[in-house]
Design a protein around this motif. Structure first.
Motif, PDB file in Angstrom:
ATOM      1  N   SER A  44       0.835  -1.198   0.000  1.00  0.00           N
ATOM      2  CA  SER A  44       0.000   0.000   0.000  1.00  0.00           C
ATOM      3  C   SER A  44       0.875   1.256   0.000  1.00  0.00           C
ATOM      4  O   SER A  44       2.081   1.190   0.231  1.00  0.00           O
ATOM      5  CB  SER A  44      -0.932   0.009   1.217  1.00  0.00           C
ATOM      6  N   TYR A  45       0.239   2.400  -0.253  1.00  0.00           N
ATOM      7  CA  TYR A  45       0.927   3.690  -0.171  1.00  0.00           C
ATOM      8  C   TYR A  45       0.653   4.283   1.203  1.00  0.00           C
ATOM      9  O   TYR A  45      -0.502   4.460   1.597  1.00  0.00           O
ATOM     10  CB  TYR A  45       0.434   4.647  -1.257  1.00  0.00           C
ATOM     11  N   ALA A  46       1.712   4.592   1.934  1.00  0.00           N
ATOM     12  CA  ALA A  46       1.578   5.085   3.304  1.00  0.00           C
ATOM     13  C   ALA A  46       1.720   6.602   3.370  1.00  0.00           C
ATOM     14  O   ALA A  46       2.630   7.185   2.766  1.00  0.00           O
ATOM     15  CB  ALA A  46       2.637   4.443   4.198  1.00  0.00           C
ATOM     16  N   CYS A  47       0.816   7.237   4.104  1.00  0.00           N
ATOM     17  CA  CYS A  47       0.957   8.650   4.452  1.00  0.00           C
ATOM     18  C   CYS A  47       0.787   8.764   5.962  1.00  0.00           C
ATOM     19  O   CYS A  47       0.379   7.807   6.612  1.00  0.00           O
ATOM     20  CB  CYS A  47      -0.047   9.516   3.707  1.00  0.00           C
ATOM     21  N   SER A  48       1.115   9.923   6.529  1.00  0.00           N
ATOM     22  CA  SER A  48       1.185   9.969   7.993  1.00  0.00           C
ATOM     23  C   SER A  48       0.748  11.306   8.572  1.00  0.00           C
ATOM     24  O   SER A  48       0.882  12.356   7.946  1.00  0.00           O
ATOM     25  CB  SER A  48       2.619   9.681   8.453  1.00  0.00           C
ATOM     26  N   VAL A  49       0.234  11.220   9.793  1.00  0.00           N
ATOM     27  CA  VAL A  49      -0.019  12.376  10.653  1.00  0.00           C
ATOM     28  C   VAL A  49       0.691  12.089  11.969  1.00  0.00           C
ATOM     29  O   VAL A  49       0.376  11.097  12.649  1.00  0.00           O
ATOM     30  CB  VAL A  49      -1.524  12.598  10.877  1.00  0.00           C
ATOM     31  N   LEU A  76      -4.008  16.479   9.375  1.00  0.00           N
ATOM     32  CA  LEU A  76      -5.174  15.670   9.014  1.00  0.00           C
ATOM     33  C   LEU A  76      -5.913  16.271   7.827  1.00  0.00           C
ATOM     34  O   LEU A  76      -6.270  15.558   6.867  1.00  0.00           O
ATOM     35  CB  LEU A  76      -6.112  15.544  10.213  1.00  0.00           C
ATOM     36  N   ASP A  77      -6.135  17.575   7.869  1.00  0.00           N
ATOM     37  CA  ASP A  77      -6.837  18.235   6.761  1.00  0.00           C
ATOM     38  C   ASP A  77      -6.028  18.156   5.466  1.00  0.00           C
ATOM     39  O   ASP A  77      -6.586  17.931   4.386  1.00  0.00           O
ATOM     40  CB  ASP A  77      -7.122  19.696   7.111  1.00  0.00           C
ATOM     41  N   ALA A  78      -4.718  18.324   5.567  1.00  0.00           N
ATOM     42  CA  ALA A  78      -3.868  18.281   4.381  1.00  0.00           C
ATOM     43  C   ALA A  78      -3.944  16.920   3.698  1.00  0.00           C
ATOM     44  O   ALA A  78      -4.044  16.822   2.463  1.00  0.00           O
ATOM     45  CB  ALA A  78      -2.425  18.606   4.763  1.00  0.00           C
ATOM     46  N   LEU A  83      -5.525  13.303  -0.644  1.00  0.00           N
ATOM     47  CA  LEU A  83      -5.303  11.881  -0.911  1.00  0.00           C
ATOM     48  C   LEU A  83      -6.589  11.079  -0.691  1.00  0.00           C
ATOM     49  O   LEU A  83      -7.375  11.400   0.199  1.00  0.00           O
ATOM     50  CB  LEU A  83      -4.198  11.329  -0.004  1.00  0.00           C
ATOM     51  N   ASN A  84      -6.759  10.040  -1.489  1.00  0.00           N
ATOM     52  CA  ASN A  84      -7.915   9.159  -1.351  1.00  0.00           C
ATOM     53  C   ASN A  84      -7.602   8.087  -0.321  1.00  0.00           C
ATOM     54  O   ASN A  84      -7.257   6.954  -0.648  1.00  0.00           O
ATOM     55  CB  ASN A  84      -8.257   8.524  -2.703  1.00  0.00           C
ATOM     56  N   VAL A  85      -7.723   8.444   0.942  1.00  0.00           N
ATOM     57  CA  VAL A  85      -7.385   7.538   2.038  1.00  0.00           C
ATOM     58  C   VAL A  85      -8.477   6.486   2.175  1.00  0.00           C
ATOM     59  O   VAL A  85      -9.638   6.802   2.430  1.00  0.00           O
ATOM     60  CB  VAL A  85      -7.221   8.310   3.359  1.00  0.00           C
ATOM     61  N   VAL A  86      -8.099   5.217   2.032  1.00  0.00           N
ATOM     62  CA  VAL A  86      -9.061   4.114   2.131  1.00  0.00           C
ATOM     63  C   VAL A  86      -9.110   3.570   3.553  1.00  0.00           C
ATOM     64  O   VAL A  86     -10.184   3.283   4.082  1.00  0.00           O
ATOM     65  CB  VAL A  86      -8.696   2.979   1.149  1.00  0.00           C
ATOM     66  N   ALA A  87      -7.949   3.438   4.176  1.00  0.00           N
ATOM     67  CA  ALA A  87      -7.884   2.881   5.531  1.00  0.00           C
ATOM     68  C   ALA A  87      -6.997   3.747   6.410  1.00  0.00           C
ATOM     69  O   ALA A  87      -6.052   4.371   5.925  1.00  0.00           O
ATOM     70  CB  ALA A  87      -7.351   1.446   5.502  1.00  0.00           C
ATOM     71  N   GLN A 108     -15.625  13.385  10.211  1.00  0.00           N
ATOM     72  CA  GLN A 108     -15.779  14.349   9.123  1.00  0.00           C
ATOM     73  C   GLN A 108     -15.433  13.750   7.762  1.00  0.00           C
ATOM     74  O   GLN A 108     -16.159  13.959   6.781  1.00  0.00           O
ATOM     75  CB  GLN A 108     -14.878  15.566   9.387  1.00  0.00           C
ATOM     76  N   TYR A 109     -14.345  12.961   7.713  1.00  0.00           N
ATOM     77  CA  TYR A 109     -13.840  12.500   6.421  1.00  0.00           C
ATOM     78  C   TYR A 109     -14.249  11.060   6.062  1.00  0.00           C
ATOM     79  O   TYR A 109     -14.104  10.662   4.898  1.00  0.00           O
ATOM     80  CB  TYR A 109     -12.318  12.637   6.380  1.00  0.00           C
ATOM     81  N   HIS A 110     -14.714  10.296   7.008  1.00  0.00           N
ATOM     82  CA  HIS A 110     -15.292   8.964   6.762  1.00  0.00           C
ATOM     83  C   HIS A 110     -14.396   8.028   5.943  1.00  0.00           C
ATOM     84  O   HIS A 110     -14.800   7.572   4.861  1.00  0.00           O
ATOM     85  CB  HIS A 110     -16.641   9.100   6.035  1.00  0.00           C
ATOM     86  N   PRO A 111     -13.194   7.708   6.407  1.00  0.00           N
ATOM     87  CA  PRO A 111     -12.429   6.667   5.705  1.00  0.00           C
ATOM     88  C   PRO A 111     -13.179   5.340   5.788  1.00  0.00           C
ATOM     89  O   PRO A 111     -13.953   5.101   6.720  1.00  0.00           O
ATOM     90  CB  PRO A 111     -11.112   6.611   6.484  1.00  0.00           C
ATOM     91  N   GLU A 112     -12.943   4.480   4.807  1.00  0.00           N
ATOM     92  CA  GLU A 112     -13.707   3.233   4.742  1.00  0.00           C
ATOM     93  C   GLU A 112     -13.380   2.287   5.894  1.00  0.00           C
ATOM     94  O   GLU A 112     -14.255   1.594   6.405  1.00  0.00           O
ATOM     95  CB  GLU A 112     -13.442   2.543   3.402  1.00  0.00           C
ATOM     96  N   PHE A 113     -12.109   2.251   6.302  1.00  0.00           N
ATOM     97  CA  PHE A 113     -11.682   1.330   7.345  1.00  0.00           C
ATOM     98  C   PHE A 113     -10.871   2.061   8.410  1.00  0.00           C
ATOM     99  O   PHE A 113     -10.102   2.971   8.095  1.00  0.00           O
ATOM    100  CB  PHE A 113     -10.830   0.197   6.766  1.00  0.00           C
ATOM    101  N   LEU A 114     -11.045   1.622   9.649  1.00  0.00           N
ATOM    102  CA  LEU A 114     -10.279   2.184  10.765  1.00  0.00           C
ATOM    103  C   LEU A 114      -9.797   1.066  11.675  1.00  0.00           C
ATOM    104  O   LEU A 114     -10.601   0.266  12.178  1.00  0.00           O
ATOM    105  CB  LEU A 114     -11.130   3.170  11.566  1.00  0.00           C
ATOM    106  N   VAL A 115      -8.477   1.006  11.882  1.00  0.00           N
ATOM    107  CA  VAL A 115      -7.853   0.078  12.817  1.00  0.00           C
ATOM    108  C   VAL A 115      -7.190   0.905  13.913  1.00  0.00           C
ATOM    109  O   VAL A 115      -6.402   1.809  13.615  1.00  0.00           O
ATOM    110  CB  VAL A 115      -6.800  -0.810  12.114  1.00  0.00           C
ATOM    111  N   VAL A 116      -7.502   0.620  15.154  1.00  0.00           N
ATOM    112  CA  VAL A 116      -6.927   1.368  16.286  1.00  0.00           C
ATOM    113  C   VAL A 116      -6.061   0.437  17.120  1.00  0.00           C
ATOM    114  O   VAL A 116      -6.539  -0.587  17.624  1.00  0.00           O
ATOM    115  CB  VAL A 116      -8.019   2.004  17.167  1.00  0.00           C
TER     116      VAL A 116
END
Length: 283
Positions: A44-49, A76-78, A83-87, A108-116
């Motif tokens: 996958s392509y990784a981005c970060s906050v 987070l806003d940037a 980017l089309n963040v899926v997860a 607010q942004y509703h990504p499709e998947f969330l892992v905590v």
């Protein structure tokens, strides 16, 4: 008159984008750095906050600097507005206000998947979050998650329970975790070091899926939790259902631990080997 040679049209491959929201590990073995390695290694392509900067190496953590709330929000806003963040994978969050902000932005942004990965307890056993922040985590962020991945000390903190010391007491924690009313919990048994096998329990409301692997004897286990949760998020982004994403993530982390001693990094507890030979062939 000049001539130009036409070039063939490029073929673009859509790579799923996965965001990690976590703290930075200057030693590179855990946190944001481990997340990016795991997401990249699994395709996958990784981005970060970044939520906090740690001064850290294989010997321990010497300082933590929380990132100001305003800058966490701008990151987070940037990311989400471009980017089309899926997860999304969430790791270390410094305090209640950061937890509330991250939860609000995810709504607010509703990504499709969330892992905590609820990073709350240091290896020493010390709580990294105040009790009020743990309450905020449980009320604001965890209910949004498709999966949470606590280890045994974190599960004990979430349920106000004694720390499990064997397989039986680990399994006794299942019903207490179900009472948190979450979608799914991956309860990790890696801390039961006296057991010959390492067993994780994927807990749903109506069933439990069990993952058991032979315990690998190595000191190089720094960043295993970060790596596993990031790999699962990566596999979810690629279209796998939750059970298969966990299976693939478990397979990946098992190989990364098994190959960890091929690396000689630092003088303490070294990292797992994210880019072991054959990492792209995990299926």
């Amino acid at each position: 008159m000049s001539s130009h040679t036409a070039t063939p049209s490029a073929t673009f491959v859509s790579t799923p984008v996965v965001l990690t929201i976590a703290g930075s590990d200057s030693g590179g073995g855990a946190g944001i750095q481990a997340d990016i390695k795991a997401m990249s290694a699994t395709g996958s392509y990784a981005c970060s906050v970044i939520t906090a900067i740690t001064a850290q190496n294989t010997l321990g953590v010497s300082a933590i600097f929380p990132i100001p709330l305003e800058h966490v929000e701008k990151q987070l806003d940037a990311v989400f507005t471009d980017l089309n963040v899926v997860a999304v994978k969430v790791g270390m969050l410094a305090d209640s206000e950061t937890i509330k902000l991250v939860a609000a932005k995810l709504k607010q942004y509703h990504p499709e998947f969330l892992v905590v990965d609820p990073v709350m307890v240091a290896t020493s056993g010390d709580l990294l979050l105040k009790t009020s922040a743990i309450d905020t985590l449980k009320s604001e962020l965890l209910p949004l998650a498709d999966l949470i991945t606590p280890n045994l000390p974190e599960s004990a903190a979430l349920t106000n329970s004694p720390l499990p010391t064997d397989d039986l007491s680990m399994r006794a924690m299942v019903e207490k975790l179900r009472q948190l009313n979450l979608k799914a919990v991956l309860l990790k048994g890696g801390h039961l070091e006296k057991e010959d096998n390492s067993t994780d329990l994927l807990i749903f409301d109506d069933r439990i899926e069990e993952f058991t692997a032979k315990r690998i004897q190595t000191l190089n286990t720094h960043g295993t939790g970060c790596t596993l949760s990031s790999a699962i998020a990566s596999y979810l982004a690629q279209g796998n259902d939750l059970l298969r994403a966990v299976k693939l993530g478990k397979n990946y982390i098992s190989h990364a631990i098994a190959h960890a001693d091929e690396l000689q990094i630092g003088q303490g507890y070294g990292p797992v080997n994210h880019f072991f030979k054959g990492h792209r062939d995990i299926v």
